[in-house]
Enzyme design. Sequence first.
Site, PDB file in Angstrom:
ATOM      1  N   GLU A 157      -8.775  -9.970  11.255  1.00  0.00           N
ATOM      2  CA  GLU A 157      -9.986 -10.433  10.503  1.00  0.00           C
ATOM      3  C   GLU A 157      -9.692 -11.914  10.276  1.00  0.00           C
ATOM      4  O   GLU A 157     -10.239 -12.507   9.427  1.00  0.00           O
ATOM      5  CB  GLU A 157      -9.968  -9.598   9.364  1.00  0.00           C
ATOM      6  CG  GLU A 157      -8.416  -9.645   8.329  1.00  0.00           C
ATOM      7  CD  GLU A 157      -8.744  -8.744   7.167  1.00  0.00           C
ATOM      8  OE1 GLU A 157      -9.860  -8.647   6.682  1.00  0.00           O
ATOM      9  OE2 GLU A 157      -7.715  -8.521   6.413  1.00  0.00           O
ATOM     10  N   CYS A 182     -13.897  -2.302  11.261  1.00  0.00           N
ATOM     11  CA  CYS A 182     -14.457  -1.884  10.066  1.00  0.00           C
ATOM     12  C   CYS A 182     -15.170  -2.692   9.024  1.00  0.00           C
ATOM     13  O   CYS A 182     -15.431  -2.312   7.938  1.00  0.00           O
ATOM     14  CB  CYS A 182     -12.947  -1.135   9.299  1.00  0.00           C
ATOM     15  SG  CYS A 182     -12.063  -2.500   9.152  1.00  0.00           S
ATOM     16  N   HIS A 206     -21.490  18.021  -9.331  1.00  0.00           N
ATOM     17  CA  HIS A 206     -21.894  19.161  -8.454  1.00  0.00           C
ATOM     18  C   HIS A 206     -23.463  19.207  -8.195  1.00  0.00           C
ATOM     19  O   HIS A 206     -23.808  19.425  -7.188  1.00  0.00           O
ATOM     20  CB  HIS A 206     -21.440  20.471  -8.965  1.00  0.00           C
ATOM     21  CG  HIS A 206     -19.998  20.653  -8.727  1.00  0.00           C
ATOM     22  ND1 HIS A 206     -19.177  21.520  -9.371  1.00  0.00           N
ATOM     23  CD2 HIS A 206     -19.116  20.213  -7.822  1.00  0.00           C
ATOM     24  CE1 HIS A 206     -17.927  21.648  -9.055  1.00  0.00           C
ATOM     25  NE2 HIS A 206     -17.924  20.570  -7.990  1.00  0.00           N
TER      26      HIS A 206
HETATM   27  C1  PEP Z   1     -13.217  -7.183   6.691  1.00  0.00           C
HETATM   28  O1  PEP Z   1     -12.681  -8.209   6.177  1.00  0.00           O
HETATM   29  O2  PEP Z   1     -14.073  -6.780   7.416  1.00  0.00           O
HETATM   30  C2  PEP Z   1     -12.685  -5.812   5.828  1.00  0.00           C
HETATM   31  C3  PEP Z   1     -13.366  -4.693   6.283  1.00  0.00           C
HETATM   32  O3  PEP Z   1     -12.024  -5.968   4.804  1.00  0.00           O
HETATM   33  P1  PEP Z   1     -12.517  -6.413   3.153  1.00  0.00           P
HETATM   34  O4  PEP Z   1     -13.965  -6.440   3.389  1.00  0.00           O
HETATM   35  O5  PEP Z   1     -12.160  -5.477   2.348  1.00  0.00           O
HETATM   36  O6  PEP Z   1     -12.046  -7.785   3.034  1.00  0.00           O
HETATM   37 MG    MG Z   2     -10.967  -8.345   4.891  1.00  0.00          MG
END
Ligand code: PEP
Ligand code: MG
Length: 566
Positions: free
Chosen positions: A428, A499, A186
């Site tokens: 990916e 991501c 905290h």
């Molecule tokens: C990626 O491959 O871009 C991804 C977000 O997954 P990780 O990094 O967990 O393989």
């Molecule tokens: Mg990945």
Amino acid sequence: MFKGTPVSDGIGIGKILLLEEASLSYTPHSVSDPKAEVERFRRAIDALTDQTKRDAASLRQTAGEKEALIMEGHISLINDPALKGETENLIMGGQCAEAAYESMCDMFIGIFSSMEDEMMRQRAADVRDIKSGLLRILLGVKEVRVSDAPKGTVILTRELTPSVTAGIKKGNIVGIITETGGKTSHSAILARALEIPAVLSVPNAVSIFKNGQPVIVDGSTGIVIPDPTFDELNEYTEKRAHFIKEREELNRFRGLKTVGADGAEYELVCNIGKPDDAAKVIEFDGEGVGLFRTEFLFMDRSAVPSEDEQFAAYQKAALILKGKPLIIRTLDIGGDKEIPYMGLEKEDNPFMGFRAVRYCLKNKELFRKQLRAMIRASAFGDIRIMFPLITCVEELREGKAMIEDIKKELTILGIPFNKDLKVGIMVETAAAAMIADVLAKECDFFSIGTNDLTGYTMSCDRGNANVAYLYSALQPAVLRMIERTIRCGREAGIPVGMCGEAAADPRLIPLLISFGLTEFSVSAPSVLRVRKCISKWSKAEADKAAEKAMRLTTKKEVEEYLAGLA
Ligand code: PEP
Ligand code: MG
């Protein structure tokens, strides 16, 4: 130079104020009038409640509503019926109030400290804090308040309790150093809210540093420099000015929507690894979660988490996010992510091997448990399910069929879930990018995982230094994969996010805007920086940049061109 855990960014330069713990020792004794002793105890509880209310009000002013709620949590703890009631029972049995309260608190501290859940362990620190507060009142020991500290003070203390933090006057305290505490305590949260640079867990800090000693605290790197040289002072004064300017600029983006220069709206969400990280998403102003890497729930333990344990984790994240989107990725083990108890065979080429959705589709019982936990949790928020490492349409169909089966079963059992649950995939692999047109027709969203997509497209391992020169999302080959994936998603009318780490790369952002990316998923601390970067680009300007960048032929040319625009 000393090193601790950096928990609140920024540079503090000032003089140390050592907050020594007041001695709270007493001799336990028996009381002859237990009723009067209970009255004394109740008066102390009332006084501590009043003091804590004042602290909460002061925090509401200096830090904000969320931080004041931490102190208000203390008020409920102080008045907890079990803690109070059991203490009074001990007093009625003849113990003095100090001994009775201390033994009850110690019992709660022991219980909370042994719990696995970080939030529950945090409760132990809170009970310790209220125990000292109450003993101080009972013993008539004057509390050390930091509110009188002069400008330019760096607080040094063994453990920074929320009640000490509550007394901090932001203009006067320029840094915090402690011997204990971590990123999620905290106190760390409060230090961040007050924007005071803080380095916690510096070993033996209290005995090494002296009261009044000049010191530099670098809350971004965890470095503490006592008695800095002239050069060090100059260097850090400059760093501090730069940091403050940047922070002021970024803070203008807090609480705003993520929009381009032409008013186009984007979703700016975060990547998380544990349910508690969802709180960080809120703290850093993320708009939801674009990737929950569930493999972390399977690590640091000796057996697969049960369906109920997983359900609790997904539900917790969903509840913290209060209806904001939460994309949960199914288990992505193998490759560089090992989980010893799952007994994966050693492979010559693990990145090409038995990993992620491939493993799950062959271990259906495990996969079913995870999917069932996610689907059950979907009743508590905007949960979406995402499969990693898809390379062909059959994998997607098989995963979706399992989800449909589970939904039927839950319907029969009357267990609630979101009937409109969205199912998407990570793009990916080179294979997924090449058949993105086909895949887009059979799922609800794409999220581009550039970390793997770069590796698979360039045929290079992200951890191998000898081929690191190839590993870049700005390689023309990778840019074509990204462009194609987004275009296919757009043509099929599904949202496409990203991501992988590249989503936060300011050089790539104009290209992503031009291609038509709708969602950026980044680490929580990058949110404001990415929002600011997106705000600079209109679609028309981004198109111009993309058109030029896509005509360049080498990574170096692309990098140089985009770096000039960022
Ligand atoms: C990626 O491959 O871009 C991804 C977000 O997954 P990780 O990094 O967990 O393989
Ligand atoms: Mg990945």
